[in-house]
Design a protein around this motif. Sequence first.
Motif, short mmCIF file in Angstrom:
data_model
loop_
_atom_site.label_atom_id
_atom_site.label_comp_id
_atom_site.label_asym_id
_atom_site.label_seq_id
_atom_site.Cartn_x
_atom_site.Cartn_y
_atom_site.Cartn_z
N GLY A 1 -10.59 -15.01 14.15
CA GLY A 1 -9.98 -14.06 13.08
C GLY A 1 -10.99 -13.62 12.05
O GLY A 1 -12.08 -13.60 12.24
N THR A 2 -10.34 -12.80 11.17
CA THR A 2 -11.18 -12.05 10.18
C THR A 2 -10.23 -12.13 8.72
O THR A 2 -9.39 -12.42 8.75
CB THR A 2 -11.32 -10.71 10.46
OG1 THR A 2 -12.40 -9.90 9.74
CG2 THR A 2 -10.10 -9.75 10.63
N SER A 3 -11.16 -11.55 7.88
CA SER A 3 -10.24 -11.30 6.52
C SER A 3 -10.79 -9.95 5.62
O SER A 3 -11.35 -9.01 6.39
CB SER A 3 -10.97 -12.66 5.65
OG SER A 3 -10.20 -12.61 4.42
N HIS A 4 -10.67 -10.14 4.31
CA HIS A 4 -10.90 -8.75 3.61
C HIS A 4 -11.27 -9.60 2.04
O HIS A 4 -11.39 -10.50 1.99
CB HIS A 4 -9.73 -7.96 3.68
CG HIS A 4 -8.38 -8.64 3.32
ND1 HIS A 4 -7.74 -8.98 2.15
CD2 HIS A 4 -7.70 -9.14 4.33
CE1 HIS A 4 -6.94 -9.58 2.10
NE2 HIS A 4 -6.51 -9.78 3.54
N GLY A 5 -11.19 -8.52 1.16
CA GLY A 5 -11.22 -9.04 -0.36
C GLY A 5 -12.80 -8.73 -0.89
O GLY A 5 -13.15 -9.46 -1.64
N THR A 6 -13.33 -7.69 -0.34
CA THR A 6 -14.74 -7.34 -0.89
C THR A 6 -14.76 -5.86 -1.23
O THR A 6 -13.81 -5.28 -1.26
CB THR A 6 -15.93 -7.29 0.43
OG1 THR A 6 -15.55 -6.07 1.32
CG2 THR A 6 -15.69 -8.61 1.25
N PRO A 7 -15.87 -5.43 -1.98
CA PRO A 7 -16.11 -4.02 -2.06
C PRO A 7 -16.56 -3.51 -1.12
O PRO A 7 -16.89 -2.07 -1.65
CB PRO A 7 -16.98 -4.28 -3.41
CG PRO A 7 -17.93 -5.38 -2.98
CD PRO A 7 -17.12 -6.26 -2.26
N TYR A 8 -16.64 -3.48 -0.02
CA TYR A 8 -17.34 -2.75 1.08
C TYR A 8 -16.26 -1.83 1.60
O TYR A 8 -15.05 -2.07 1.78
CB TYR A 8 -17.94 -3.73 1.99
CG TYR A 8 -19.09 -4.61 1.44
CD1 TYR A 8 -19.96 -3.92 0.87
CD2 TYR A 8 -18.94 -5.96 1.51
CE1 TYR A 8 -21.03 -4.61 0.29
CE2 TYR A 8 -19.84 -6.81 0.89
CZ TYR A 8 -20.76 -6.21 0.17
OH TYR A 8 -21.95 -6.96 -0.26
N ASN A 9 -16.72 -0.76 2.24
CA ASN A 9 -15.92 0.37 2.84
C ASN A 9 -14.98 -0.26 3.55
O ASN A 9 -13.67 0.35 3.64
CB ASN A 9 -16.80 1.42 3.25
CG ASN A 9 -16.12 2.73 3.58
OD1 ASN A 9 -16.17 3.40 2.67
ND2 ASN A 9 -15.61 2.93 4.60
N TYR A 10 -15.12 -1.17 4.49
CA TYR A 10 -13.94 -1.32 5.64
C TYR A 10 -12.87 -2.05 5.01
O TYR A 10 -11.72 -2.06 5.46
CB TYR A 10 -14.75 -2.37 6.67
CG TYR A 10 -15.50 -3.44 6.12
CD1 TYR A 10 -15.07 -4.62 5.29
CD2 TYR A 10 -16.88 -3.59 6.29
CE1 TYR A 10 -15.78 -5.69 5.04
CE2 TYR A 10 -17.75 -4.55 5.71
CZ TYR A 10 -16.92 -5.57 5.14
OH TYR A 10 -18.05 -6.76 4.79
N ASP A 11 -13.07 -2.60 3.61
CA ASP A 11 -11.92 -3.06 2.81
C ASP A 11 -11.43 -2.11 1.92
O ASP A 11 -9.97 -2.33 1.71
CB ASP A 11 -12.35 -4.52 2.30
CG ASP A 11 -12.63 -5.67 3.01
OD1 ASP A 11 -11.84 -5.49 4.10
OD2 ASP A 11 -13.24 -6.54 2.56
N THR A 12 -12.08 -1.34 1.59
CA THR A 12 -11.57 -0.20 0.22
C THR A 12 -10.92 1.05 0.64
O THR A 12 -9.96 1.54 0.22
CB THR A 12 -12.60 0.06 -0.63
OG1 THR A 12 -13.71 0.71 0.04
CG2 THR A 12 -13.34 -1.23 -1.31
N GLN A 13 -11.41 1.59 1.87
CA GLN A 13 -10.81 2.78 2.53
C GLN A 13 -9.41 2.45 3.14
O GLN A 13 -9.71 1.66 4.28
CB GLN A 13 -11.87 3.49 3.21
CG GLN A 13 -11.47 4.98 3.64
CD GLN A 13 -12.43 5.68 4.16
OE1 GLN A 13 -13.44 5.17 4.75
NE2 GLN A 13 -11.99 6.96 4.43
N VAL A 14 -8.43 3.02 2.64
CA VAL A 14 -7.17 2.82 3.13
C VAL A 14 -6.69 4.28 3.13
O VAL A 14 -6.82 5.16 2.52
CB VAL A 14 -6.05 1.89 2.26
CG1 VAL A 14 -6.82 0.49 2.64
CG2 VAL A 14 -6.17 2.41 0.98
#
Length: 506
Positions: free
Chosen positions: A443-456
């Motif tokens: 599995g995986t997660s999120h919660g960082t300032p990096y593009n894969y987490d911020t760009q929606v």
Amino acid sequence: MRYDYLYRYYDLYTEGGFKRMMNEGFNCRNNHYPYALTVTGPGHATVYTGSVPAVHGIVGNEWYDQFSKKVIYCAEDSTVKTVGSTNASVGKMSPKNMLTSTVTDQLRIATNFRSKTIGVAIKDRGSILPAGHAANAAYWFDSKTGNWVTSTYYMEDLPQWLKDYNAKKMPANYLTKGWQLLLPADKYIQSSADDVAWEGLISGSKKPVFPYELAGTAGDPFSVVLDTPWGNTITKEIAIEAIKGEKMGKGTDTDFLAISFSSPDRIGHRAGPNAIEQQDDFLRLDREFADLFNFLDSWVGKGEYTVFLSADHGVMDVPGFAQSHKLPAGLISGRQLQATISTALDETFGKDKYMIQSENNQIYLDHALLKKKNITVAAITEVVKDAALTIPGVADVLNLTDMGKAPLNTYQLELYKNNVNAKRSGDIQIISQPGWFYGTATGTSHGTPYNYDTQVPFVMFGWGIKKGETLRRTSVSDIAPTIASLLHILPGSGNVGNAVEEALKK
């Protein structure tokens, strides 16, 4: 939902769902969260307040409260009770922890409370925070009973239309159907193989492969339904029932239905963004969108309603997937990190409990102890940083109480500043390297300032919206003021965003 899902699966979407939004509406193709800790509660609050966690106060799904000395859940409210279920804990929820108003609140105020605003989501926080403080209702799912519920914050009894839906026992029906691929397996060319080591298991399954038989646990029989696209189905069904039951869109004032589809998050956490499961989920979600839009066409007429699409956060690739393709990634051992920091603090300042809690990769310090020992947060941070940087995957350590002196790059520093609320945030932030997170091998997660987490995504279509797109950087905080401008109402009380004016018809 990461932004790239709009295009990654585009060829297999129908004309009536995601494609309809993109081809008829306005697409902000460079839309980002303006803060670093990209998780569910803050995401929902930011979309609808036009603010940032530093102001609206939803700094995480949970945070430690220095005054009550306990961890607070973002939507918890011990003063209210469950409505619609025998599960007493599921309904102790309200928006009281959100410190600002939402665009949904502002619509209610602007129409002297004639407008109806309703939130619908499997997750309580995904329904409650978007609906706002002055909402007519927010409804969420109780996986123990299979009922949609609310709290006494909104009402004392469920409306009849919702009682009727609960009586149909649709989650139990979907449980028996299992989960099969929507399309032939050879169509899923945008996904990894169907059985890889880094995928987690659905409850009752022995392998992460299709087809899935669904088996709920004794104490939580319907949770497994939410780990499949059926969670999206019941969300769409409740959304339509709410529109019909409350006659939304049939009055003289604008009504607002805030819908959050939460199953993509649950599926994505377990399987990752490159799994067949996630592709199948979005192909099915596309069909659910088409059904919803077709219903709205018949209910109020084409072009007579406005829809916007965004997400509460993105997601990173599973580290195992990334490593298999020689990309930088890995897992941080939270236990090793905490032990290393604790040892360093004890050796420097004497054995004691300096850290009283850790939430959102932040350390909360015992300020009474620090005062007693005449130790500053800056001194603690220096020791923590020296210790933490020895742990693989840790990129930096930030003193959240004195960010003016932080030797952090300008871009990330602003994102972290937008997160810090003086009463709710911790004292020290541990920053991970890109591609790294705290977790397990599956599995995986999120919660960082990096593009894969911020760009929606931020896509709009319908009444008042131009056809077009922009590649200029927009913010998730721009969504609420854009909708407020469309409706000619004030934005939320903590708004920091700006309307995407090129998307609106004059």
